[in-house]
Design a protein around this motif. Sequence first.
Motif, PDB file in Angstrom:
ATOM      1  N   PHE A 126     -31.263  -7.646  22.770  1.00  0.00           N
ATOM      2  CA  PHE A 126     -30.764  -6.752  23.812  1.00  0.00           C
ATOM      3  C   PHE A 126     -29.824  -5.687  23.259  1.00  0.00           C
TER       4      PHE A 126
ATOM      5  N   PRO B 143     -28.263 -17.210  29.107  1.00  0.00           N
ATOM      6  CA  PRO B 143     -27.178 -16.235  29.084  1.00  0.00           C
ATOM      7  C   PRO B 143     -25.939 -16.708  29.850  1.00  0.00           C
TER       8      PRO B 143
ATOM      9  N   LEU C 298     -27.902 -16.212  35.140  1.00  0.00           N
ATOM     10  CA  LEU C 298     -28.970 -15.277  35.481  1.00  0.00           C
ATOM     11  C   LEU C 298     -30.252 -15.967  35.946  1.00  0.00           C
TER      12      LEU C 298
ATOM     13  N   PHE D 232     -33.139 -16.654  38.850  1.00  0.00           N
ATOM     14  CA  PHE D 232     -33.744 -15.759  39.839  1.00  0.00           C
ATOM     15  C   PHE D 232     -33.472 -16.325  41.224  1.00  0.00           C
TER      16      PHE D 232
ATOM     17  N   ASN E 233     -33.828 -15.192  44.051  1.00  0.00           N
ATOM     18  CA  ASN E 233     -34.801 -14.880  45.103  1.00  0.00           C
ATOM     19  C   ASN E 233     -36.059 -15.738  45.007  1.00  0.00           C
ATOM     20  N   LEU E 234     -36.123 -16.592  43.990  1.00  0.00           N
ATOM     21  CA  LEU E 234     -37.304 -17.448  43.816  1.00  0.00           C
ATOM     22  C   LEU E 234     -36.896 -18.929  43.905  1.00  0.00           C
TER      23      LEU E 234
ATOM     24  N   LEU F  38     -41.494 -19.660  35.433  1.00  0.00           N
ATOM     25  CA  LEU F  38     -41.334 -18.384  34.737  1.00  0.00           C
ATOM     26  C   LEU F  38     -40.823 -18.591  33.315  1.00  0.00           C
TER      27      LEU F  38
ATOM     28  N   ARG G  56     -34.966 -24.028  32.543  1.00  0.00           N
ATOM     29  CA  ARG G  56     -35.841 -22.872  32.373  1.00  0.00           C
ATOM     30  C   ARG G  56     -35.986 -22.546  30.886  1.00  0.00           C
TER      31      ARG G  56
ATOM     32  N   GLN H 178     -41.351 -10.059  40.850  1.00  0.00           N
ATOM     33  CA  GLN H 178     -40.179 -10.437  41.655  1.00  0.00           C
ATOM     34  C   GLN H 178     -38.986 -10.761  40.767  1.00  0.00           C
ATOM     35  N   ALA H 179     -39.257 -11.452  39.666  1.00  0.00           N
ATOM     36  CA  ALA H 179     -38.165 -11.823  38.762  1.00  0.00           C
ATOM     37  C   ALA H 179     -37.540 -10.571  38.150  1.00  0.00           C
TER      38      ALA H 179
ATOM     39  N   TYR I  21     -35.409  -8.800  40.530  1.00  0.00           N
ATOM     40  CA  TYR I  21     -34.118  -9.459  40.746  1.00  0.00           C
ATOM     41  C   TYR I  21     -33.174  -9.194  39.585  1.00  0.00           C
ATOM     42  N   ASN I  22     -33.657  -9.371  38.362  1.00  0.00           N
ATOM     43  CA  ASN I  22     -32.795  -9.153  37.207  1.00  0.00           C
ATOM     44  C   ASN I  22     -33.649  -8.897  35.968  1.00  0.00           C
TER      45      ASN I  22
ATOM     46  N   LYS J 200     -32.840  -8.221  32.868  1.00  0.00           N
ATOM     47  CA  LYS J 200     -32.459  -8.896  31.634  1.00  0.00           C
ATOM     48  C   LYS J 200     -32.950 -10.344  31.647  1.00  0.00           C
ATOM     49  N   ALA J 201     -32.722 -11.010  32.778  1.00  0.00           N
ATOM     50  CA  ALA J 201     -33.134 -12.411  32.848  1.00  0.00           C
ATOM     51  C   ALA J 201     -34.639 -12.540  32.688  1.00  0.00           C
ATOM     52  N   SER J 202     -35.403 -11.605  33.255  1.00  0.00           N
ATOM     53  CA  SER J 202     -36.852 -11.726  33.133  1.00  0.00           C
ATOM     54  C   SER J 202     -37.282 -11.449  31.688  1.00  0.00           C
TER      55      SER J 202
END
Lengths: 241, 292
Positions: free
Chosen positions: A52, A83, A87, A89, A91-92, A100, A148, B171-172, B175-176, B178-180
């Motif tokens: 990053f 991280p 972080l 998700f 919304n999921l 994921l 995850r 969707q991921a 939402y974010n 960096k996280a994805s």
Amino acid sequence: MSMLNVNDLHVSYGGIRALRGVTLEVMQGEIVTIIGANGAGKSTLLNAISGFLRPGQGEMHFKGEKIEMKPSRIVKAGICHVPEGRLIFANLTVEDNLKLGAYLRTDRKKIAQDLERVYGLFPRLRERMKQLSGTLSGGEQQMLAMGRALMTDGDLVLLDEPSLGLAPLLVKTVFDIILEFRDLGKTILLVEQNAYKALHIADRAYVLEQGKIVKSGAAKAIAEDPAVKEAYLGAKSTTAG
Amino acid sequence: MNLFLQQLVNGLSIGSIYALMAVGYSLVYSIMNFSNFAHGSVIMLGAYFGYYAMTLLGLPFLGGAVAAALGSAGVAIILERLAYKPLRDRRAPFLYFIITAMGASMFIDNSVIATIGPTPKMYPNVFGQGPISIGHIDIGRVDLAMFIISAVALVALILFIDHTKLGKAIQATAYNMKASALMGISPSFVIILVFGIGGGLAGIAGILYGMKYQVFPQIGAITLKSFIAAVFGGLGSLPGALLGALLLGILETFVSGYLSSQYRDLIAFTLLIAMLVIRPSGIMGKNAEDKA
């Protein structure tokens, strides 16, 4: 076997020289911790390893190969990064979050097995698998983030402040899980402000101050170092640990 | 009662077209946090792709729709690569994206005027003549096609977003990002995907809208309405865009039917302003930051 090699890494961003020549090595199967104060550059280091932040200078090798500067390639190579701030998700659902984690994988059978393994490790996540992950408590979210990461099936796990903001009992759980990760064959690079706990479970440790490694060695030896004790373990140099 | 039902049917038909366009705005906004004001030009090109596929190549309607969808998806992706990617690489402020989008839109519209010309073109009539009557309600054949095709496309989109791995990845990333990326999801890939999907739906909207009226270079101006619908429903929210679009379509036809069609746009824009004052995040949106 050497898993991760960081050689003379310099990273600047926003006009700040956050890392000024960091060199470190992580061997396969080790738990290595980096301790340091807030702003010492610990998260910067992890963000540079996972692609990053672009280093101004220096090289990084993973399993002997030069690390490509693209996060998705780095995940594919086998580095997974949990991280700071988790972080997840929100919304999921819990299960979608975990799946994921296996986004780049195609080995369906192994993915299903790993999902079972994560649920075995974190029974709370199984109970809440259909729930939106934003509704989880802080501790559960940390477990989800770690679960995850397991789903990515990476060999090297970068953990950024996994115990931050958690109640003492949950802090213990998180550190127990880190040990379980090692038992599963993962190599771990752990960044922590809770230096006492981190040094307790780690094999080796590096002390990062203002973007430079100032000390390194076996975690036990670092834990006994008077300067480290005073600065990070909350002990006065005159009194014993 | 008959007028009510008739206007409801008309409203659903035009609303479904707004929805096809609005989801393109919302998808891009959800990932990139800016409104792609070149979306209207992509719709316009879709109308031309469909027109030429059916007239020059002699394809049937479905062939024309596929050509329009593929053509517009391609244009949207090229637009992203040429116009927006350089800005992303430089981490430009979002205002630059909007100005670039407006510039790209003018470039495309004027290129069409300069090459094809400003004269409106008529689609061949493929759905037959005269409205279909159900009881006392008349439904135009094109309107019915608009509603059915839009509904099928939108249901397919929702199934894709909610039930596939790629949909979850979108969707991921929304939402974010960096996280994805930490999951190995490439942001560039997701951005190409949403431009492709939004563009494909825009192409279908273009061919349908061109069939209902005509094809001309300014046809993309209609997207202003779908943008209102997207903001009304909540920019970045797919269900919000659908709801906003259907509500706007119904509201417009009711205003036309019961008051006067002259008030139609007045009411639509009043609605936009009122929504931005009272609830800037829209019906289903979450963040109430800049809606540009």
